[in-house]
Write an enzyme that holds these catalytic residues in place. Structure first.
Site, short mmCIF file in Angstrom:
data_model
loop_
_atom_site.label_atom_id
_atom_site.label_comp_id
_atom_site.label_asym_id
_atom_site.label_seq_id
_atom_site.Cartn_x
_atom_site.Cartn_y
_atom_site.Cartn_z
N LEU A 11 17.84 44.32 19.53
CA LEU A 11 17.15 45.13 18.52
C LEU A 11 17.36 44.53 17.13
O LEU A 11 18.44 44.00 16.84
CB LEU A 11 17.71 46.55 18.52
CG LEU A 11 17.62 47.31 19.84
CD1 LEU A 11 18.46 48.59 19.76
CD2 LEU A 11 16.17 47.61 20.17
N ASP B 178 21.96 43.27 23.43
CA ASP B 178 22.81 43.58 22.28
C ASP B 178 24.28 43.73 22.66
O ASP B 178 25.09 44.18 21.84
CB ASP B 178 22.34 44.90 21.63
CG ASP B 178 21.10 44.70 20.75
OD1 ASP B 178 21.15 43.81 19.89
OD2 ASP B 178 20.12 45.43 20.94
N GLU C 90 31.47 46.59 19.09
CA GLU C 90 32.05 47.63 18.23
C GLU C 90 31.32 48.96 18.38
O GLU C 90 31.91 50.03 18.19
CB GLU C 90 32.02 47.20 16.78
CG GLU C 90 32.60 48.22 15.84
CD GLU C 90 32.49 47.79 14.39
OE1 GLU C 90 33.53 47.57 13.78
OE2 GLU C 90 31.36 47.66 13.88
N ASP C 91 30.04 48.90 18.70
CA ASP C 91 29.25 50.13 18.76
C ASP C 91 29.56 50.99 19.98
O ASP C 91 29.08 52.12 20.07
CB ASP C 91 27.75 49.78 18.72
CG ASP C 91 27.36 49.18 17.39
OD1 ASP C 91 27.89 49.64 16.37
OD2 ASP C 91 26.53 48.25 17.38
N ARG D 165 20.91 50.50 24.76
CA ARG D 165 22.30 50.06 24.67
C ARG D 165 23.28 50.96 25.43
O ARG D 165 24.47 50.65 25.50
CB ARG D 165 22.71 49.95 23.20
CG ARG D 165 21.85 48.98 22.39
CD ARG D 165 22.51 48.56 21.10
NE ARG D 165 23.81 47.98 21.35
CZ ARG D 165 24.72 47.70 20.42
NH1 ARG D 165 24.43 47.95 19.16
NH2 ARG D 165 25.89 47.19 20.73
N ARG E 60 21.37 56.22 14.24
CA ARG E 60 22.03 56.03 15.54
C ARG E 60 23.08 57.11 15.86
O ARG E 60 23.36 57.38 17.03
CB ARG E 60 22.73 54.67 15.57
CG ARG E 60 21.81 53.47 15.36
CD ARG E 60 20.98 53.19 16.59
NE ARG E 60 20.11 52.04 16.42
CZ ARG E 60 20.46 50.79 16.66
NH1 ARG E 60 21.68 50.52 17.10
NH2 ARG E 60 19.59 49.82 16.51
N HIS F 225 24.10 50.75 9.88
CA HIS F 225 25.28 51.59 10.14
C HIS F 225 26.07 51.78 8.84
O HIS F 225 25.96 50.97 7.92
CB HIS F 225 26.22 50.89 11.14
CG HIS F 225 25.70 50.81 12.53
ND1 HIS F 225 25.45 49.60 13.17
CD2 HIS F 225 25.37 51.77 13.42
CE1 HIS F 225 25.02 49.84 14.40
NE2 HIS F 225 24.96 51.15 14.58
N CYS G 87 31.05 44.11 14.01
CA CYS G 87 30.48 44.61 15.27
C CYS G 87 30.77 43.71 16.46
O CYS G 87 30.57 44.12 17.59
CB CYS G 87 28.99 44.84 15.13
SG CYS G 87 28.08 43.39 14.72
C1 CIR Z 1 21.49 46.88 17.17
O1 CIR Z 1 20.49 47.07 16.47
O2 CIR Z 1 22.01 47.79 17.80
C2 CIR Z 1 22.06 45.49 17.24
N1 CIR Z 1 21.03 44.52 17.22
C3 CIR Z 1 23.03 45.23 16.12
C4 CIR Z 1 24.19 46.13 16.12
C5 CIR Z 1 25.14 45.84 15.02
N2 CIR Z 1 26.28 46.66 15.10
C6 CIR Z 1 27.15 46.80 14.11
O3 CIR Z 1 26.98 46.26 13.03
N3 CIR Z 1 28.18 47.61 14.33
#
Ligand code: CIR
Length: 262
Positions: A24, A66, A71-72, A91, A137, A170, A257
């Site tokens: 994404l 992704d 980290e997410d 995700r 999110r 974020h 992340c």
């Molecule tokens: C997303 O849009 O979920 C991923 N392409 C990027 C996530 C980045 N996450 C973060 O900075 N904690």
């Protein structure tokens, strides 16, 4: 009362896969170069090791473009974690491998219940205080659940609504804790009342990407290519490690992340 600054022992990372370009993104920086992304990831891992962390390196999973943005997927303390329910449906499945990795490390894993959604990138650990971004999110129910989870462990949480801030995906795209009462902040966040009691280092607008830095055992990991911030941090006595993040930035990914620090 939890210790103000944690000493990290380990980290979970996941190598970028061949399909990273399918991840994404809201930015228009062109597709990532996979070989370069792998090289940048390897250097990132080496930096964590230099900071004294033992790494659990997960292999890519073709189902999750992704997946390298680990980290997410979880909020992690020394011996307990809350598994996230990522806001992007594509995700959600990333968390299974992370739960297994955390359990292997001896960490008790709780789970955030749906339909609440939470991305770890919205959660800023600032010692005894934590800031939780309400974003596209992460929703308010998840922020409440996380506040309760952290509250029982002695931490204070404050929700920060970033839904009107289109420049950041974020919360942590625009803020980093540098230890003690010091925060690195982008302009849109610096006047938020929640940060009033902090020493605030403002990141210049043309270096805003670098606001996503990470304090790891006395080193500040920052994105390479942001010389004003780097020299400012040096002047304030911080030891920095600059890492090229160009290929992850194309996917809206910040430096923090790429790892779950434990
Ligand atoms: C997303 O849009 O979920 C991923 N392409 C990027 C996530 C980045 N996450 C973060 O900075 N904690």
């Amino acid at each position: 009362m939890p210790p103000l600054q944690r000493r990290f022992r380990s980290a979970v990372v996941r190598e970028p896969g061949d399909n990273l370009a399918l991840g994404l993104t809201r930015v228009d920086l062109g597709p990532p170069d996979i070989a370069r992304a792998r090289d940048q990831h390897a250097r990132y891992c080496a930096a964590l090791e230099r900071c004294g962390l033992a790494l659990t390196v997960l292999a890519p999973d073709a189902r999750y473009a992704d997946g390298t943005f680990v980290e997410d997927t979880a909020i992690v303390l020394d011996d307990a974690a809350l598994l996230c329910r990522p806001g992007a449906p594509s995700r959600r499945g990333e968390t299974t491998a992370i739960r297994n990795a955390l359990r292997t490390l001896g960490i008790a894993v709780d789970v955030i219940e749906g339909p609440a959604t939470l991305d770890g990138g919205d959660v800023c650990d600032a010692g005894d205080a934590w800031f939780i971004g309400i974003s596209a999110r992460t929703d308010a129910d998840a922020a409440t659940a996380l506040s309760n989870w952290l509250g029982t462990r002695g931490y204070r949480c404050t929700a920060i609504d970033i839904r009107g801030m289109s420049s950041i995906l974020h919360l942590k795209s625009g803020i980093a804790w540098l230890g003690g009462r010091t925060l690195l902040l982008i302009d849109e966040l610096q006047s938020h009342p929640a940060f009033a009691g902090y020493e605030r280092i403002l990141v210049d607008a043309d270096e805003a990407y670098a606001a996503n830095a990470v304090l790891v055992n006395g080193h500040v990991l920052i994105a390479a290519g942001y010389p004003k911030l780097e020299s400012r941090l040096h002047a304030l006595g911080h030891r920095t490690i600059a890492l090229d993040m160009s290929e992850f930035a194309r996917l809206d990914g910040g430096l923090s992340c790429l790892s779950l620090r434990i």
